[in-house]
Write a protein that holds these residues in place. Structure first.
Motif, PDB file in Angstrom:
ATOM      1  N   HIS A  93      -0.553  66.076  22.107  1.00 58.07           N
ATOM      2  CA  HIS A  93      -1.981  65.860  22.369  1.00 58.07           C
ATOM      3  C   HIS A  93      -2.194  64.459  22.963  1.00 58.07           C
ATOM      4  N   SER A  94      -1.522  63.452  22.408  1.00 66.22           N
ATOM      5  CA  SER A  94      -1.621  62.088  22.942  1.00 66.22           C
ATOM      6  C   SER A  94      -1.153  62.047  24.393  1.00 66.22           C
ATOM      7  N   ALA A  95      -0.059  62.748  24.677  1.00 72.64           N
ATOM      8  CA  ALA A  95       0.471  62.795  26.043  1.00 72.64           C
ATOM      9  C   ALA A  95      -0.512  63.482  26.980  1.00 72.64           C
ATOM     10  N   GLU A  96      -1.117  64.567  26.523  1.00 66.64           N
ATOM     11  CA  GLU A  96      -2.080  65.282  27.357  1.00 66.64           C
ATOM     12  C   GLU A  96      -3.308  64.417  27.641  1.00 66.64           C
ATOM     13  N   LEU A  97      -3.769  63.668  26.649  1.00 67.29           N
ATOM     14  CA  LEU A  97      -4.890  62.746  26.878  1.00 67.29           C
ATOM     15  C   LEU A  97      -4.518  61.687  27.921  1.00 67.29           C
ATOM     16  N   ALA A  98      -3.293  61.184  27.850  1.00 73.38           N
ATOM     17  CA  ALA A  98      -2.848  60.184  28.830  1.00 73.38           C
ATOM     18  C   ALA A  98      -2.807  60.787  30.233  1.00 73.38           C
ATOM     19  N   ARG A  99      -2.319  62.015  30.362  1.00 76.20           N
ATOM     20  CA  ARG A  99      -2.277  62.672  31.672  1.00 76.20           C
ATOM     21  C   ARG A  99      -3.685  62.908  32.220  1.00 76.20           C
ATOM     22  N   GLN A 100      -4.596  63.366  31.353  1.00 71.00           N
ATOM     23  CA  GLN A 100      -5.982  63.570  31.773  1.00 71.00           C
ATOM     24  C   GLN A 100      -6.624  62.236  32.157  1.00 71.00           C
ATOM     25  N   GLY A 101      -6.331  61.218  31.372  1.00 74.57           N
ATOM     26  CA  GLY A 101      -6.873  59.896  31.665  1.00 74.57           C
ATOM     27  C   GLY A 101      -6.348  59.355  32.985  1.00 74.57           C
ATOM     28  N   TRP A 102      -5.047  59.550  33.227  1.00 73.54           N
ATOM     29  CA  TRP A 102      -4.487  59.101  34.494  1.00 73.54           C
ATOM     30  C   TRP A 102      -5.155  59.827  35.657  1.00 73.54           C
ATOM     31  N   ALA A 103      -5.428  61.123  35.509  1.00 71.05           N
ATOM     32  CA  ALA A 103      -6.093  61.880  36.582  1.00 71.05           C
ATOM     33  C   ALA A 103      -7.460  61.250  36.890  1.00 71.05           C
ATOM     34  N   ARG A 104      -8.201  60.846  35.864  1.00 66.20           N
ATOM     35  CA  ARG A 104      -9.507  60.193  36.100  1.00 66.20           C
ATOM     36  C   ARG A 104      -9.334  58.837  36.761  1.00 66.20           C
ATOM     37  N   ALA A 105      -8.382  58.048  36.258  1.00 72.66           N
ATOM     38  CA  ALA A 105      -8.154  56.714  36.828  1.00 72.66           C
ATOM     39  C   ALA A 105      -7.666  56.819  38.276  1.00 72.66           C
ATOM     40  N   GLU A 106      -6.750  57.741  38.533  1.00 71.78           N
ATOM     41  CA  GLU A 106      -6.235  57.922  39.890  1.00 71.78           C
ATOM     42  C   GLU A 106      -7.358  58.316  40.847  1.00 71.78           C
ATOM     43  N   ALA A 107      -8.250  59.186  40.411  1.00 72.01           N
ATOM     44  CA  ALA A 107      -9.374  59.605  41.264  1.00 72.01           C
ATOM     45  C   ALA A 107     -10.264  58.409  41.608  1.00 72.01           C
ATOM     46  N   VAL A 108     -10.484  57.531  40.646  1.00 77.41           N
ATOM     47  CA  VAL A 108     -11.297  56.334  40.904  1.00 77.41           C
ATOM     48  C   VAL A 108     -10.581  55.411  41.891  1.00 77.41           C
ATOM     49  N   ILE A 109      -9.294  55.242  41.713  1.00 74.87           N
ATOM     50  CA  ILE A 109      -8.527  54.392  42.637  1.00 74.87           C
ATOM     51  C   ILE A 109      -8.596  54.967  44.050  1.00 74.87           C
ATOM     52  N   ARG A 110      -8.347  56.234  44.188  1.00 74.81           N
ATOM     53  CA  ARG A 110      -8.318  56.858  45.510  1.00 74.81           C
ATOM     54  C   ARG A 110      -9.709  56.918  46.155  1.00 74.81           C
ATOM     55  N   ALA A 111     -10.761  56.999  45.347  1.00 69.67           N
ATOM     56  CA  ALA A 111     -12.128  57.043  45.887  1.00 69.67           C
ATOM     57  C   ALA A 111     -12.512  55.728  46.561  1.00 69.67           C
ATOM     58  N   GLY A 112     -11.974  54.624  46.068  1.00 69.88           N
ATOM     59  CA  GLY A 112     -12.184  53.343  46.734  1.00 69.88           C
ATOM     60  C   GLY A 112     -13.546  52.708  46.568  1.00 69.88           C
ATOM     61  N   ALA A 113     -14.331  53.131  45.596  1.00 69.84           N
ATOM     62  CA  ALA A 113     -15.682  52.596  45.428  1.00 69.84           C
ATOM     63  C   ALA A 113     -15.717  51.299  44.614  1.00 69.84           C
ATOM     64  N   HIS A 114     -14.586  50.906  44.029  1.00 67.87           N
ATOM     65  CA  HIS A 114     -14.546  49.727  43.168  1.00 67.87           C
ATOM     66  C   HIS A 114     -13.704  48.617  43.790  1.00 67.87           C
ATOM     67  N   PHE A 115     -14.130  47.399  43.562  1.00 72.55           N
ATOM     68  CA  PHE A 115     -13.357  46.223  43.971  1.00 72.55           C
ATOM     69  C   PHE A 115     -12.138  46.068  43.064  1.00 72.55           C
ATOM     70  N   MET A 116     -12.348  46.354  41.753  1.00 73.09           N
ATOM     71  CA  MET A 116     -11.270  46.180  40.779  1.00 73.09           C
ATOM     72  C   MET A 116     -11.237  47.346  39.811  1.00 73.09           C
ATOM     73  N   VAL A 117     -10.028  47.823  39.543  1.00 77.07           N
ATOM     74  CA  VAL A 117      -9.785  48.836  38.522  1.00 77.07           C
ATOM     75  C   VAL A 117      -8.751  48.260  37.564  1.00 77.07           C
ATOM     76  N   VAL A 118      -9.086  48.269  36.267  1.00 76.87           N
ATOM     77  CA  VAL A 118      -8.173  47.783  35.233  1.00 76.87           C
ATOM     78  C   VAL A 118      -7.575  48.988  34.521  1.00 76.87           C
ATOM     79  N   LEU A 119      -6.254  49.024  34.434  1.00 76.18           N
ATOM     80  CA  LEU A 119      -5.515  50.073  33.721  1.00 76.18           C
ATOM     81  C   LEU A 119      -4.883  49.422  32.496  1.00 76.18           C
ATOM     82  N   ASP A 120      -5.700  49.254  31.460  1.00 81.40           N
ATOM     83  CA  ASP A 120      -5.288  48.532  30.264  1.00 81.40           C
ATOM     84  C   ASP A 120      -4.350  49.373  29.413  1.00 81.40           C
TER      85      ASP A 120
END
Length: 189
Positions: A93-120
């Motif tokens: 379940h922890s791994a699946e949450l990380a994969r889902q979270g990465w999908a959201r973070a990756e979409a934000v990175i690829r969308a390019g609407a932010h100056f900075m993205v932090v992957l803490d």
């Protein structure tokens, strides 16, 4: 006491290249990796830049000090995990949450609407193999030119270090945990 002349501040030539987004890594066993990333986020926000923070180990409902202040300032911060993985009762379940979270973070990175993205704390799911390193490297290589991505956590993979523009390794010399002092409000949370 005799006054000393301060040393020259710049010993290297002033950089002449274009300004662009950076890949910044804060790693190592010392304290301050997330704190340094949050400081960069505050600095960017203070300049009117769009910032988004993803925390791979925090739960979405987390209300730590950083969540409270970022909410007050209008900086979006999103927990993507279920707490510290070494306490997890369901690692899949922890791994699946990380994969889902990465999908959201990756979409934000690829969308390019932010100056900075932090992957803490992204190094934990990378180290555990929950998120493929190559997918992260690919997204970083293909991010918009003006976007800065800050990645934190212990044990940064060498491939990420090689790709990054700036890498800082926090070194632990002493830690209050080692002296029996527990985590404290306003310091660890």
């Amino acid at each position: 006491m005799e006054l000393q002349t301060p040393p020259l501040l710049r010993t290297t030539p002033k950089p002449q290249g274009p300004r662009r987004g950076l890949i910044i890594v804060h790693t190592g066993h010392g304290k301050g990796k997330s704190t340094a990333a949050f400081g960069l986020a505050l600095r960017a926000h203070g300049r009117g830049k769009a910032v988004k923070i993803f925390q791979f180990m925090k739960v979405p409902s987390a209300r730590f000090g950083e969540h409270r202040v970022f909410e007050q300032l209008g900086i979006p911060i999103e927990g993507l995990g279920d707490g510290f993985s070494w306490k997890s009762r369901d690692l899949e379940h922890s791994a699946e949450l990380a994969r889902q979270g990465w999908a959201r973070a990756e979409a934000v990175i690829r969308a390019g609407a932010h100056f900075m993205v932090v992957l803490d704390e992204i190094m934990y799911p990378l180290r555990y193999g929950w998120i493929p390193l190559e997918a992260v490297l690919d997204a970083l290589r293909q991010r918009p030119t003006e976007m800065t991505v800050v990645l934190t956590g212990r044990h940064a993979p060498q491939e990420l270090i090689d790709l990054a523009d700036t890498v800082t390794e926090m070194v632990k010399h002493k830690h209050h945990f080692d002296a029996g002092v527990p985590a404290q409000r306003g310091i660890e949370d």
